[in-house]
Design a protein around this motif. Structure first.
Motif, short mmCIF file in Angstrom:
data_model
loop_
_atom_site.label_atom_id
_atom_site.label_comp_id
_atom_site.label_asym_id
_atom_site.label_seq_id
_atom_site.Cartn_x
_atom_site.Cartn_y
_atom_site.Cartn_z
N ASP A 136 5.09 5.46 -5.22
CA ASP A 136 5.26 5.46 -6.68
C ASP A 136 4.44 6.57 -7.32
O ASP A 136 4.90 7.24 -8.23
CB ASP A 136 4.90 4.09 -7.27
N GLU A 137 3.20 6.77 -6.83
CA GLU A 137 2.35 7.83 -7.36
C GLU A 137 2.94 9.21 -7.05
O GLU A 137 2.95 10.09 -7.90
CB GLU A 137 0.93 7.71 -6.78
N LEU A 138 3.44 9.41 -5.85
CA LEU A 138 4.07 10.69 -5.50
C LEU A 138 5.30 10.95 -6.36
O LEU A 138 5.53 12.07 -6.79
CB LEU A 138 4.45 10.71 -4.01
N ASN A 139 6.08 9.92 -6.63
CA ASN A 139 7.26 10.08 -7.46
C ASN A 139 6.89 10.46 -8.89
O ASN A 139 7.62 11.20 -9.55
CB ASN A 139 8.11 8.81 -7.45
N LYS A 140 5.75 9.98 -9.39
CA LYS A 140 5.28 10.37 -10.72
C LYS A 140 4.89 11.85 -10.77
O LYS A 140 5.02 12.49 -11.79
CB LYS A 140 4.07 9.52 -11.14
N GLN A 141 4.37 12.37 -9.64
CA GLN A 141 3.96 13.76 -9.57
C GLN A 141 5.16 14.71 -9.45
O GLN A 141 5.01 15.91 -9.60
CB GLN A 141 3.03 13.99 -8.37
N ARG B 207 0.83 -1.20 0.00
CA ARG B 207 0.00 0.00 0.00
C ARG B 207 0.88 1.26 0.00
O ARG B 207 0.67 2.19 -0.80
CB ARG B 207 -0.93 -0.01 1.21
N VAL B 208 1.88 1.29 0.87
CA VAL B 208 2.76 2.46 0.94
C VAL B 208 3.60 2.58 -0.33
O VAL B 208 3.80 3.69 -0.85
CB VAL B 208 3.66 2.37 2.20
N LYS B 209 4.06 1.48 -0.87
CA LYS B 209 4.87 1.50 -2.09
C LYS B 209 4.07 2.09 -3.25
O LYS B 209 4.59 2.90 -4.03
CB LYS B 209 5.34 0.08 -2.43
N ALA B 210 2.80 1.72 -3.37
CA ALA B 210 1.95 2.27 -4.43
C ALA B 210 1.77 3.77 -4.25
O ALA B 210 1.84 4.54 -5.22
CB ALA B 210 0.59 1.57 -4.43
#
Length: 79
Positions: free
Chosen positions: A22-27, A16-19
């Protein structure tokens, strides 16, 4: 070396935290970053991505000293 292996200890939480991470890193697509380095021992304490960052006080995990960092503003679109 990590003190615990959270991936093995709690795989559902890790996933859950990894997902989320990953989304924050895309932003934050900018590869421009600045490291905050401990002035006592030279250990890297934090990585800042471009933008506005205020004062921060952090404890160095290497030497244990508390370090106060000044504000910083940087990036390709910052004037």
């Amino acid at each position: 070396m990590p003190k615990i292996n959270i991936k093995e200890k709690n795989p559902a939480h890790y996933a859950r935290v990894k997902a989320e991470q990953d989304e924050l890193n895309k932003q934050c697509p900018s590869n421009m970053a600045v490291a905050r380095i401990c002035p006592y021992c030279g250990h890297k304490i934090a990585i800042l991505h471009s933008g506005h960052h205020s004062f921060s006080r952090e404890k160095c995990p290497n030497c244990g000293e508390e370090v106060t960092f000044p504000p910083i503003v940087f990036g390709p679109h910052i004037n």
